[in-house]
Design a protein around this motif. Structure first.
Motif, PDB file in Angstrom:
ATOM      1  N   GLY A   1      14.087  48.591  16.039  1.00  0.00           N
ATOM      2  CA  GLY A   1      12.419  49.994  16.099  1.00  0.00           C
ATOM      3  C   GLY A   1      12.062  49.591  17.424  1.00  0.00           C
ATOM      4  N   ARG A   2      10.642  49.547  17.315  1.00  0.00           N
ATOM      5  CA  ARG A   2      10.011  49.179  18.691  1.00  0.00           C
ATOM      6  C   ARG A   2       8.879  47.724  18.191  1.00  0.00           C
ATOM      7  NH1 ARG A   2       5.456  54.076  19.378  1.00  0.00           N
ATOM      8  NH2 ARG A   2       4.705  51.924  20.234  1.00  0.00           N
ATOM      9  N   GLY A   3       9.930  46.824  17.842  1.00  0.00           N
ATOM     10  CA  GLY A   3      10.155  45.597  17.059  1.00  0.00           C
ATOM     11  C   GLY A   3      10.814  44.551  17.989  1.00  0.00           C
TER      12      GLY A   3
ATOM     13  N   SER B   1       5.222  44.655  18.467  1.00  0.00           N
ATOM     14  CA  SER B   1       5.625  45.718  19.308  1.00  0.00           C
ATOM     15  C   SER B   1       5.127  45.695  20.200  1.00  0.00           C
ATOM     16  CB  SER B   1       5.075  46.456  18.325  1.00  0.00           C
ATOM     17  OG  SER B   1       4.763  47.845  17.806  1.00  0.00           O
ATOM     18  N   ILE B   2       6.443  46.769  20.846  1.00  0.00           N
ATOM     19  CA  ILE B   2       6.290  47.241  22.526  1.00  0.00           C
ATOM     20  C   ILE B   2       6.162  48.854  22.039  1.00  0.00           C
ATOM     21  CG2 ILE B   2       7.794  45.347  23.327  1.00  0.00           C
ATOM     22  CD1 ILE B   2       9.559  47.166  23.076  1.00  0.00           C
ATOM     23  N   SER B   3       5.591  49.148  23.796  1.00  0.00           N
ATOM     24  CA  SER B   3       5.788  51.104  23.963  1.00  0.00           C
ATOM     25  C   SER B   3       6.957  51.113  24.311  1.00  0.00           C
ATOM     26  CB  SER B   3       5.176  50.933  25.300  1.00  0.00           C
ATOM     27  OG  SER B   3       5.860  50.865  26.320  1.00  0.00           O
ATOM     28  N   ALA B   4       6.688  52.934  23.644  1.00  0.00           N
ATOM     29  CA  ALA B   4       8.009  53.665  23.000  1.00  0.00           C
ATOM     30  C   ALA B   4       8.732  53.435  24.119  1.00  0.00           C
ATOM     31  CB  ALA B   4       7.274  54.542  23.343  1.00  0.00           C
ATOM     32  N   LEU B   5       8.088  54.000  25.384  1.00  0.00           N
ATOM     33  CA  LEU B   5       9.136  53.774  26.921  1.00  0.00           C
ATOM     34  C   LEU B   5       9.491  51.804  27.218  1.00  0.00           C
ATOM     35  CD1 LEU B   5       8.744  55.140  29.912  1.00  0.00           C
ATOM     36  CD2 LEU B   5       6.769  53.711  30.143  1.00  0.00           C
ATOM     37  N   LEU B   6       9.041  50.836  27.283  1.00  0.00           N
ATOM     38  CA  LEU B   6       9.055  49.511  27.266  1.00  0.00           C
ATOM     39  C   LEU B   6      10.418  49.323  25.659  1.00  0.00           C
ATOM     40  CD1 LEU B   6       9.779  47.299  28.591  1.00  0.00           C
ATOM     41  CD2 LEU B   6       7.938  45.731  26.899  1.00  0.00           C
ATOM     42  N   THR B   7      10.513  50.220  24.618  1.00  0.00           N
ATOM     43  CA  THR B   7      11.554  50.073  23.663  1.00  0.00           C
ATOM     44  C   THR B   7      12.990  50.627  24.540  1.00  0.00           C
ATOM     45  OG1 THR B   7      10.026  49.605  21.967  1.00  0.00           O
ATOM     46  CG2 THR B   7      12.331  50.776  21.708  1.00  0.00           C
ATOM     47  N   GLU B   8      12.941  52.446  25.014  1.00  0.00           N
ATOM     48  CA  GLU B   8      13.620  52.725  25.667  1.00  0.00           C
ATOM     49  C   GLU B   8      14.660  51.746  26.886  1.00  0.00           C
ATOM     50  OE1 GLU B   8      15.310  57.169  27.703  1.00  0.00           O
ATOM     51  OE2 GLU B   8      12.562  56.469  27.335  1.00  0.00           O
ATOM     52  N   TYR B   9      12.982  51.056  27.932  1.00  0.00           N
ATOM     53  CA  TYR B   9      14.111  50.278  29.023  1.00  0.00           C
ATOM     54  C   TYR B   9      15.246  49.369  28.403  1.00  0.00           C
ATOM     55  CZ  TYR B   9      12.871  53.661  32.175  1.00  0.00           C
ATOM     56  OH  TYR B   9      12.635  54.509  32.895  1.00  0.00           O
ATOM     57  N   VAL B  10      14.183  48.615  26.792  1.00  0.00           N
ATOM     58  CA  VAL B  10      15.084  46.980  26.528  1.00  0.00           C
ATOM     59  C   VAL B  10      16.273  47.815  26.378  1.00  0.00           C
ATOM     60  CG1 VAL B  10      14.817  45.307  25.039  1.00  0.00           C
ATOM     61  CG2 VAL B  10      13.108  45.990  26.750  1.00  0.00           C
ATOM     62  N   GLY B  11      16.367  49.020  25.373  1.00  0.00           N
ATOM     63  CA  GLY B  11      17.489  49.159  24.801  1.00  0.00           C
ATOM     64  C   GLY B  11      18.860  49.632  25.697  1.00  0.00           C
ATOM     65  N   ALA B  12      18.440  49.830  26.529  1.00  0.00           N
ATOM     66  CA  ALA B  12      18.999  50.886  27.593  1.00  0.00           C
ATOM     67  C   ALA B  12      20.241  49.095  28.144  1.00  0.00           C
ATOM     68  CB  ALA B  12      18.900  51.748  28.677  1.00  0.00           C
ATOM     69  N   ALA B  13      18.873  48.080  28.703  1.00  0.00           N
ATOM     70  CA  ALA B  13      19.769  46.738  29.008  1.00  0.00           C
ATOM     71  C   ALA B  13      20.447  46.130  28.104  1.00  0.00           C
ATOM     72  CB  ALA B  13      18.034  46.117  29.322  1.00  0.00           C
TER      73      ALA B  13
END
Length: 211
Positions: A143-145, A75-87
């Motif tokens: 999600g955040r996983g 499980s990762i932070s909301a911020l890192l989730t946003e950046y991984v999702g964008a990538a």
């Protein structure tokens, strides 16, 4: 009224410009210089959070701290989730031409620290070329996983500056009720109401080339 600031960031330059009418200045802000200083403070704080989450070159960054757990899923932070999702979005939109899973390959080729520290004998950045098959389709983000195959490592550098410019410009505009232009090494974003004379962005590769 307009004011700007320029500073070094991530081996490149950050440029921040704020624009506002005198009657729109937030409470406690006396003039456009105060507005600029407040905007730079917000930018520094927000960009520090991004760096702490996504930097491949910091041992204490979130993306490095979770690296050993990624093959099993974590499980990762909301911020890192946003950046991984964008990538991953960029990988899909470019059909894999932008692949955020080449971190291990780039490190093996010598790109294992900040680009400013990697110079060849002619003082030019070393050029690393990876030819392996793209692996972004094997990354799972639910999600955040997040799960990343053991033979891959994330490098979000191709998209992180652009997303950071968007997020930080929007944050400054919302908090200070002003027009904002933010460039992070050439990734440019604007937010807030358009200034009366608009924004004018100079585009040029080298000093002696057309602009």
């Amino acid at each position: 009224m307009r004011a700007s600031s320029l500073w070094g960031l991530w081996s490149t330059e950050a440029t921040l410009v704020v624009d506002s009418d005198a009657e729109r200045l937030p409470r406690g802000i006396r003039d456009v210089d105060d507005l600029r200083d407040a905007a730079v403070e917000i930018a520094d704080r927000e960009l520090a959070l991004v760096d702490a989450a996504v930097s491949r070159f910091r041992g204490d960054s979130e993306i490095n701290r979770i690296a050993s757990d990624l093959p099993r899923g974590v499980s990762i932070s909301a911020l890192l989730t946003e950046y991984v999702g964008a990538a991953l979005d960029a990988a899909r939109l470019t059909e894999g031409a932008v692949d955020p899973t080449l971190g291990r390959h780039l490190s093996a080729l010598g790109y294992d620290r900040d680009i400013a520290l990697i110079l060849d004998d002619d003082d030019r950045p070393v050029r690393a070329v990876a030819t392996d098959v793209a692996g972004w389709q094997r990354v799972e983000l639910r999600g955040r996983g997040l799960r990343v195959p053991a033979d891959r490592a994330l490098d979000l550098g191709a998209t992180a500056k652009a997303l950071a410019a968007d997020r930080v410009a929007a944050t400054i505009a919302a908090r200070l009720d002003c027009s904002v232009l933010l460039s992070l090494g050439g990734d440019v974003s604007t937010a807030g109401p358009e200034p009366r004379d608009g924004w004018h962005v100079r585009v040029q590769d080298l000093p002696d080339e057309p602009a």
